[in-house]
Design an enzyme around this catalytic site. Structure first.
Site, mmCIF file in Angstrom:
data_model
loop_
_atom_site.group_PDB
_atom_site.id
_atom_site.type_symbol
_atom_site.label_atom_id
_atom_site.label_comp_id
_atom_site.label_asym_id
_atom_site.label_seq_id
_atom_site.Cartn_x
_atom_site.Cartn_y
_atom_site.Cartn_z
ATOM 1 N N LYS A 1 20.489 15.894 50.312
ATOM 2 C CA LYS A 1 20.668 16.205 51.737
ATOM 3 C C LYS A 1 20.783 17.702 52.062
ATOM 4 C CE LYS A 1 21.619 11.696 53.494
ATOM 5 N NZ LYS A 1 22.328 10.569 52.944
ATOM 6 N N PHE B 1 27.044 3.289 49.943
ATOM 7 C CA PHE B 1 25.600 3.460 50.061
ATOM 8 C C PHE B 1 25.123 4.467 49.025
ATOM 9 C CE2 PHE B 1 21.762 5.560 51.662
ATOM 10 C CZ PHE B 1 20.943 4.460 51.775
ATOM 11 N N ASP C 1 29.081 10.374 44.075
ATOM 12 C CA ASP C 1 27.890 10.493 44.902
ATOM 13 C C ASP C 1 28.248 11.414 46.071
ATOM 14 O OD1 ASP C 1 25.907 10.281 46.806
ATOM 15 O OD2 ASP C 1 25.558 8.132 46.502
HETATM 16 C C1 LIG Z 1 21.684 9.533 52.018
HETATM 17 C C2 LIG Z 1 22.456 9.058 50.868
HETATM 18 C C3 LIG Z 1 21.817 8.605 49.702
HETATM 19 C C4 LIG Z 1 20.318 8.469 49.602
HETATM 20 O O1 LIG Z 1 19.656 9.671 49.703
HETATM 21 P P1 LIG Z 1 18.055 9.676 49.975
HETATM 22 O O2 LIG Z 1 17.693 11.131 49.944
HETATM 23 O O3 LIG Z 1 17.852 9.057 51.324
HETATM 24 O O4 LIG Z 1 17.426 8.898 48.906
HETATM 25 C C5 LIG Z 1 22.601 8.233 48.649
HETATM 26 N N1 LIG Z 1 23.953 8.303 48.707
HETATM 27 C C6 LIG Z 1 24.591 8.733 49.811
HETATM 28 C C7 LIG Z 1 26.086 8.805 49.814
HETATM 29 C C8 LIG Z 1 23.869 9.105 50.935
HETATM 30 O O5 LIG Z 1 24.510 9.494 52.047
#
Ligand SMILES: *Cc1c(COP(=O)(O)O)cnc(C)c1O
Length: 408
Positions: A260, A145, A231
């Protein structure tokens, strides 16, 4: 039957929320929290909850951390926004600190995780131009994701995120995670410019790769001149007991994305890079109005300072180990639990099947968490300020709810 089984947890009648002017984007649980403190939440009816989700890996320092609230108040009364047309000293300070803890060289600030990944993808495209590759390919992982913008949903390895939004942004290919051969097989593809992956897959169901996997990915990227993009939006900023999860394997990606927990609830994202990847963005190539504003940067600085001063990396490891051990003892042999895994305060409990309304049952028993990994993985992302007594309570509640699930 399920209703009856869970009736002992039910604290209140489900409320109906009238919100006809909101787009129907979320299947929300019927609760609205009105106050938070550390790992505690309260709803409008005064019910108390333990928060083991932290806004999905956001409030690592807990709700309304007094130092953060003070920083917010001070900065709100000093300066909130100017523009990236001008120098922003807090942005420079935060970039210095972030580079120090991550081993990266340079930072581009955004407002969210998806935007941080957008920057990483754009850097990969610029890298392709340098290499005279006109059809660049980025290798991503199945069940990954990376966000909900057009490019990041195209990068995500999940049909349900992509469905309805075709044509997708090209060219992302998806291979098996935690299987190094599937990456080795691609070394003949001259269009590949980067490999993008989560060091631990979050939305995919807390999938922890074998020890050494990330190191091997690094080596293959080095050998082929591919950028390695980590990521760390969910795993980063202390969550796994490291500033960033790749540090567990003593490697350095070329690009790291963070968001986050970085703002503990105040929106901020960051795309960090080192070496050649750090030099590709030049004036005019990328930008944002809000990204890196004095307010968000000052809050993020405060977040990093607190983690450092309070030794919260160690604490996350300690607390996570305690939680995992207690979970293993309490539910490990119930027959309904297939696996308890994760690192630090990022844990997943894989169940033997999908149990309907599971998150609701936990909510009814005063515990906030979330179900991911195709509906079979209970995801725990508690705050580092969670007390050991609350850890016990989390384990007790999970035990009670799992005990009362129908066995087949
Ligand atoms: C939450 C998340 C995203 C997206 O972040 P947003 O602030 O919601 O755009 C991307 N990559 C990972 C691994 C995530 O957990």
């Amino acid at each position: 039957m399920l209703k009856k089984l869970f009736s002992k947890f039910t604290r209140r009648k489900s409320k109906v929320y009238a919100e006809p002017n909101l787009m129907n984007a979320y299947a929300r649980l019927p609760v609205s929290f009105v106050r938070g403190e550390s790992a505690n939440l309260w709803d409008a009816e005064g019910n108390h909850y333990i928060d083991a989700l932290g806004g999905i890996a956001v409030t690592f320092l807990g709700h309304c951390h007094p130092t953060i609230s003070q920083t917010i108040s001070l900065q709100a009364n000093t300066l909130i926004h100017t523009s990236n047309l001008f120098h922003i000293s807090t942005q420079a300070k935060l970039s210095e600190k972030l580079c120090k803890v991550s081993g990266m060289d340079k930072v581009f600030f955004s407002n969210s995780g998806a935007e941080a990944n957008e920057a990483a993808i754009k850097i990969s495209r610029l890298y392709a131009r340098e290499k005279n590759i006109s059809n660049p390919v980025i290798v991503c992982m199945k069940r990954s994701f990376h966000g909900r913008t057009m490019a990041t949903l195209s990068a995500s390895g999940n049909d349900y995120i992509q469905k309805g939004f075709e044509p997708l942004v090209s060219d992302f290919i998806h291979i098996d995670y935690n299987k190094i051969e599937s990456l080795e097989e691609l070394t003949d593809n001259k269009n590949i410019v980067a490999v993008m992956l989560e060091p631990i897959q979050g939305e995919g169901g807390i999938i922890v790769p074998e020890k050494g996997y990330l190191k091997q990915v690094r080596q293959i990227c080095d050998k082929n001149g591919w950028l390695m993009i980590a990521d760390e939006i969910q795993t980063g900023v202390g969550r796994t007991g490291y500033w960033y999860a790749y540090q567990a394997e003593q490697i350095l990606p070329d690009i790291v994305t963070s968001a986050k927990a970085l703002g503990n609830g105040i929106p901020i994202g960051a795309c960090l890079a080192q070496g050649k990847a750090a030099e590709l963005i030049t004036p005019g190539a990328h930008g944002t109005t809000y990204g890196g504003n004095p307010f968000a940067c000052q809050v993020a600085l405060s977040v990093l300072d607190i983690i450092e001063q309070e030794n919260y990396l160690e604490r996350a490891q300690e607390l996570g180990t305690l939680l995992k051990k207690q979970l293993q003892q309490r539910i490990g042999t119930t027959g309904k639990v297939i696996d308890i895994r994760g690192r630090g305060l990022m844990l997943g409990i894989e169940l033997d099947q999908v149990y309907s309304d599971l998150a609701q049952h936990f909510l009814d028993s005063g515990l906030v968490l979330n179900i991911t990994g195709g509906g079979r993985v209970i995801r725990l992302l508690p705050a580092v300020v969670t007390t050991e007594k609350q850890i016990n309570q989390i384990v007790d509640t999970i035990g009670a709810v799992i005990d009362s699930l129908p066995s087949n």
